[in-house]
Design an enzyme around this catalytic site. Structure first.
Site, PDB file in Angstrom:
ATOM      1  N   SER A 170       2.028  -7.111   5.698  1.00  0.00           N
ATOM      2  CA  SER A 170       2.577  -5.936   6.390  1.00  0.00           C
ATOM      3  C   SER A 170       1.404  -5.143   6.721  1.00  0.00           C
ATOM      4  O   SER A 170       0.669  -4.812   5.896  1.00  0.00           O
ATOM      5  CB  SER A 170       3.780  -5.549   5.932  1.00  0.00           C
ATOM      6  OG  SER A 170       4.392  -4.332   6.285  1.00  0.00           O
ATOM      7  N   TYR A 183       7.115  -1.372  -1.445  1.00  0.00           N
ATOM      8  CA  TYR A 183       6.956  -2.368  -0.496  1.00  0.00           C
ATOM      9  C   TYR A 183       5.518  -2.216  -0.111  1.00  0.00           C
ATOM     10  O   TYR A 183       5.160  -3.567  -0.076  1.00  0.00           O
ATOM     11  CB  TYR A 183       8.036  -2.439   0.476  1.00  0.00           C
ATOM     12  CG  TYR A 183       8.007  -3.438   1.720  1.00  0.00           C
ATOM     13  CD1 TYR A 183       8.321  -4.567   1.519  1.00  0.00           C
ATOM     14  CD2 TYR A 183       7.027  -2.975   3.030  1.00  0.00           C
ATOM     15  CE1 TYR A 183       7.901  -5.548   2.694  1.00  0.00           C
ATOM     16  CE2 TYR A 183       6.764  -3.953   4.038  1.00  0.00           C
ATOM     17  CZ  TYR A 183       7.555  -5.130   3.996  1.00  0.00           C
ATOM     18  OH  TYR A 183       7.118  -6.041   4.769  1.00  0.00           O
ATOM     19  N   LYS A 187       2.651  -5.200  -0.625  1.00  0.00           N
ATOM     20  CA  LYS A 187       2.037  -5.883   0.401  1.00  0.00           C
ATOM     21  C   LYS A 187       0.435  -5.628   0.459  1.00  0.00           C
ATOM     22  O   LYS A 187      -0.277  -6.717   1.076  1.00  0.00           O
ATOM     23  CB  LYS A 187       2.612  -5.493   1.845  1.00  0.00           C
ATOM     24  CG  LYS A 187       4.039  -5.819   1.771  1.00  0.00           C
ATOM     25  CD  LYS A 187       4.045  -7.531   2.024  1.00  0.00           C
ATOM     26  CE  LYS A 187       5.577  -8.015   2.495  1.00  0.00           C
ATOM     27  NZ  LYS A 187       5.567  -9.454   2.417  1.00  0.00           N
TER      28      LYS A 187
END
Ligand SMILES: NC(=O)c1ccc[n+]([C@@H]2O[C@H](COP(=O)([O-])OP(=O)(O)OC[C@H]3O[C@@H](n4cnc5c(N)ncnc54)[C@H](OP(=O)(O)O)[C@@H]3O)[C@@H](O)[C@H]2O)c1
Length: 280
Positions: A170, A183, A187
């Site tokens: 991401s 998160y 990533k």
């Protein structure tokens, strides 16, 4: 100066007598007979990648946590003329991963292409409000789960002398992020995991790369793009002046899975309409 074709033919493995017309450049993206596992492929980016793989001839395994949705998605691909099967797997569950790869091998043969796409986000907000429980669960699913899944497929790829591992990261993994901390950290780890796999197993013919999507209109990202103000701000700062659709990610995955990407490994391919390069 000799004509360049013999050298180009050597580089891509075509016969020396091949001419421009007979080099079959159109087959560079052919995935006929390849077995591809795509996690999180019942909808969104994973589904678009799975459908594109099937369109290019691969036998595709559709996976997500719900077996009914997996089967329905696989049936939809079959109805369009592709080859697909559904195998449910929660990527945070090591036993389910083992079952995913074993069942794939039983039904279709050894895995040639792995797309580790499924991921979770459990927390939005300040680092100070992030609990260790949320942090660990995010890392366990998004990073440990992906690492273990790679461990399941690498020995078979080594035996075959070839394989393509594609990890979906991401833009959050490329930039500092004050909203999606755990998160984004998971990533960033995914990008490094792709490089590590590439470094260790390139000698075995295994390639590993990360794809970095920008903001794509899926259920996962709906809190971001369904906020009209936030979406418009992002669009205004994106050179191509739109948000992504799941299909926008399919081309990069087909490239990395196929002969077209045969000399591409350890890379981080950003597909985001240009937003990151503009500082977004
Ligand atoms: N959309 C974006 O803007 C964006 C941007 C950057 C990166 N990404 C990345 O792109 C990937 C796909 O996201 P998406 O936006 O396409 O999401 P999506 O449309 O919500 O699809 C998520 C898929 O993953 C499955 N899934 C969720 N949790 C899972 C788990 N624990 N184990 C196995 N499967 C699971 C879902 O099926 P079930 O719920 O049935 O399990 C579904 O098939 C993710 O890695 C995400 O981080 C997305």
């Amino acid at each position: 100066m000799p004509p360049p074709w013999p050298r180009i033919c050597d580089a891509v493995g075509y016969p020396k007598h091949a001419s421009l017309a007979t080099m079959k450049i159109q087959n560079l993206f052919d995935l006929s007979g390849k077995v591809a596992v795509v996690t999180g492929s019942t909808k969104g980016i994973g589904r678009a990648i799975a459908e594109a793989f099937a369109h290019h001839g691969a036998k595709v395994v559709i996976s997500g946590r719900d077996s009914k949705t997996c089967d329905e998605t696989a049936q939809s691909i079959q109805a369009s003329g592709g080859t697909a099967t559904g195998i449910a797997c929660d990527i945070s569950d090591a036993d389910a991963q083992a079952n995913l790869i074993q069942t794939t091998t039983d039904r279709f043969g050894p895995v040639d292409i792995l797309v580790a796409n499924a991921a979770i986000n459990l927390h939005a907000g300040s680092l100070l409000d992030t609990t260790a429980e949320n942090f660990n669960a995010t890392i366990e699913t998004n990073l440990t789960g992906v690492m273990q899944l790679a461990q399941w497929v690498i020995p078979g790829m080594q035996a075959a002398g070839a394989g393509s591992i594609i990890l979906i990261s991401s833009v959050g993994g490329l930039q500092g992020n004050s909203l999606l901390g755990p998160y984004s950290i998971s990533k960033a780890g995914v990008i490094q995991l792709a490089r590590n796999i590439a470094a260790e197993f390139g000698k075995d013919g295994i390639r590993a790369n990360a794809i970095v999507p920008g903001l794509v209109k899926t259920d996962f990202a709906s809190p971001l793009w369904q906020n009209a103000e936030m979406a418009q701000e992002r669009i205004d700062k994106t050179p191509l002046r739109r948000l992504g659709e799941p299909e926008d990610l399919a081309g990069a995955a087909v490239y990395l899975a196929s002969r077209a990407g045969a000399w591409t490994t350890a890379q981080t391919i950003v597909v985001d309409g240009g937003a990151v390069m503009m500082g977004r």
